[in-house]
Design an enzyme around this catalytic site. Structure first.
Site, PDB file in Angstrom:
ATOM      1  N   THR A 121     -12.106  57.655 -38.470  1.00 60.98           N
ATOM      2  CA  THR A 121     -11.504  57.136 -37.249  1.00 60.98           C
ATOM      3  C   THR A 121     -10.191  57.815 -36.907  1.00 60.98           C
ATOM      4  O   THR A 121      -9.452  58.249 -37.812  1.00 60.98           O
ATOM      5  CB  THR A 121     -11.247  55.626 -37.387  1.00 60.98           C
ATOM      6  OG1 THR A 121     -10.498  55.154 -36.258  1.00 60.98           O
ATOM      7  CG2 THR A 121     -10.437  55.303 -38.635  1.00 60.98           C
ATOM      8  N   TYR A 145      -7.291  48.784 -40.904  1.00 59.71           N
ATOM      9  CA  TYR A 145      -8.520  49.510 -40.556  1.00 59.71           C
ATOM     10  C   TYR A 145      -8.331  51.002 -40.801  1.00 59.71           C
ATOM     11  O   TYR A 145      -9.151  51.651 -41.470  1.00 59.71           O
ATOM     12  CB  TYR A 145      -8.884  49.239 -39.094  1.00 59.71           C
ATOM     13  CG  TYR A 145      -9.993  50.122 -38.576  1.00 59.71           C
ATOM     14  CD1 TYR A 145     -11.262  50.069 -39.137  1.00 59.71           C
ATOM     15  CD2 TYR A 145      -9.769  51.013 -37.526  1.00 59.71           C
ATOM     16  CE1 TYR A 145     -12.289  50.886 -38.668  1.00 59.71           C
ATOM     17  CE2 TYR A 145     -10.785  51.822 -37.048  1.00 59.71           C
ATOM     18  CZ  TYR A 145     -12.039  51.759 -37.629  1.00 59.71           C
ATOM     19  OH  TYR A 145     -13.049  52.567 -37.165  1.00 59.71           O
TER      20      TYR A 145
END
Length: 335
Positions: A121, A145
């Site tokens: 990501t 995250y």
């Protein structure tokens, strides 16, 4: 290049994983899927694809899949992806995204599977101090995250140095849209992806769209993101697998984006334009863990792979998402 080996797609019943399954099948790769169906959907996996309901931390199940399907590569999508949730419940993310990825990597090594592609990501970059991030931009996540994914990148790098494994970590920017042929799309109820939420509002299944923060350091005060069509992203995974097989001693880390950003308000205006309607904007405070702007520099992936995006147009992304949302409503009997 070696012949096309069977590929195991983890999280293959989820949004991006299911599109990777479609891309692999379209390119005539044998495919199998493992998914625990916590957020994925069984209908997202074609009937002729071998499907295993289970968890990537289940070493016994993974060993059986690797043996039964003669797996030669793994595409790893299974995990949790909601940034604000990761701030509120970090241990869930370090479990799902990091600890269970460690278990998967261990099973890959034990089975002698030589290639792995990882769904990483752009959140690994945190709040960059450059207009567009390259893969060499400092990595400083601002939410669990991002850290959970970066830790897995580190595990892959260390494992590849110690074992007969090469990998590709693809750092996604904001994934949106749906299969142009209507075979799949973002199906999660209560999803937080902006374009998904906006097309739901356009079709009347939401009353409004929350705009979280209007005081960012951006031209209109709302967050700017680089949106990539899910089918272009899936195509990048297939090409990355071919690259890993062609050079088994090389591992890769690459951004997946278009190199152009759109603000929240620009996206909502585009949805209005595509639908000839007006979405109600609900201005709210910032969410935890959101950077002002996050735009990719996709130079490396374009130089490394023969990847040429086919759907790099915001209105096209929205139109495909809208078509899928309509199909989803009909499937659920709401139309």
């Amino acid at each position: 290049m070696d012949k096309k080996c069977p590929v195991l797609v983890t999280g293959g019943a989820g949004y991006i994983g299911s599109h990777a399954v479609l891309a692999l099948r379209d390119a005539n790769w044998p495919v199998a899927v493992i998914d625990n169906l916590v957020t994925g959907f069984r209908f997202a996996v074609p009937d002729d694809v071998a499907f295993y309901e289970g968890d990537i931390a289940d070493a016994e199940l993974l060993a059986r899949i690797f043996s039964e399907q003669n797996i030669g590569a793994v595409m790893h999508f299974a995990g949790s992806v909601v940034v604000p949730e990761s701030v509120a419940n970090p241990l869930k993310y370090y479990d799902n995204n990091t600890a269970r990825s460690r278990d998967l990597i261990a099973a890959v090594v034990a089975a002698g599977v030589p290639h792995m592609i990882f769904s990483s990501t752009a959140a690994t970059y945190g709040i960059p101090d450059v207009p567009a991030v390259t893969e060499d931009t400092p990595l400083n996540p601002i939410n669990p995250y991002g850290w959970s994914k970066l830790m897995t990148e580190r595990m892959l790098a260390d494992t590849a140095a110690a074992h007969d494994l090469n990998y590709c970590a693809l750092r996604y920017f904001n994934v949106a849209g749906a299969d142009p042929e209507g075979r799949g799309g973002q199906s999660t109820a209560g999803a937080t992806h902006l374009i998904k939420v906006a097309v739901e509002a356009a079709l009347g299944t939401r009353e409004s769209v929350g705009v979280f923060g209007t005081d960012y350091d951006t031209p209109d005060g709302t967050g700017v993101r680089d949106y990539i069509h899910v089918s272009d992203l899936a195509a990048a995974h297939v090409l990355a697998l071919e690259a890993l097989m062609a050079q088994p001693t090389r591992s890769l880390t690459m951004n997946c984006g278009y190199g152009r950003g759109f603000s929240v308000l620009e996206v909502l205006d585009a949805v209005d334009r595509v639908t000839n309607g007006t979405i109600t904007r609900d201005l709210q405070p910032r969410r935890a863990g959101d950077p002002d702007s996050l735009i990719s520099d996709p130079s490396r992936i374009k130089a490394t792979l023969p990847w040429r995006p086919r759907h790099a147009d915001l209105d096209t992304i929205i139109a495909h998402a809208l078509a899928w949302e309509g199909k989803l409503a009909r499937m659920r009997g709401n139309a």
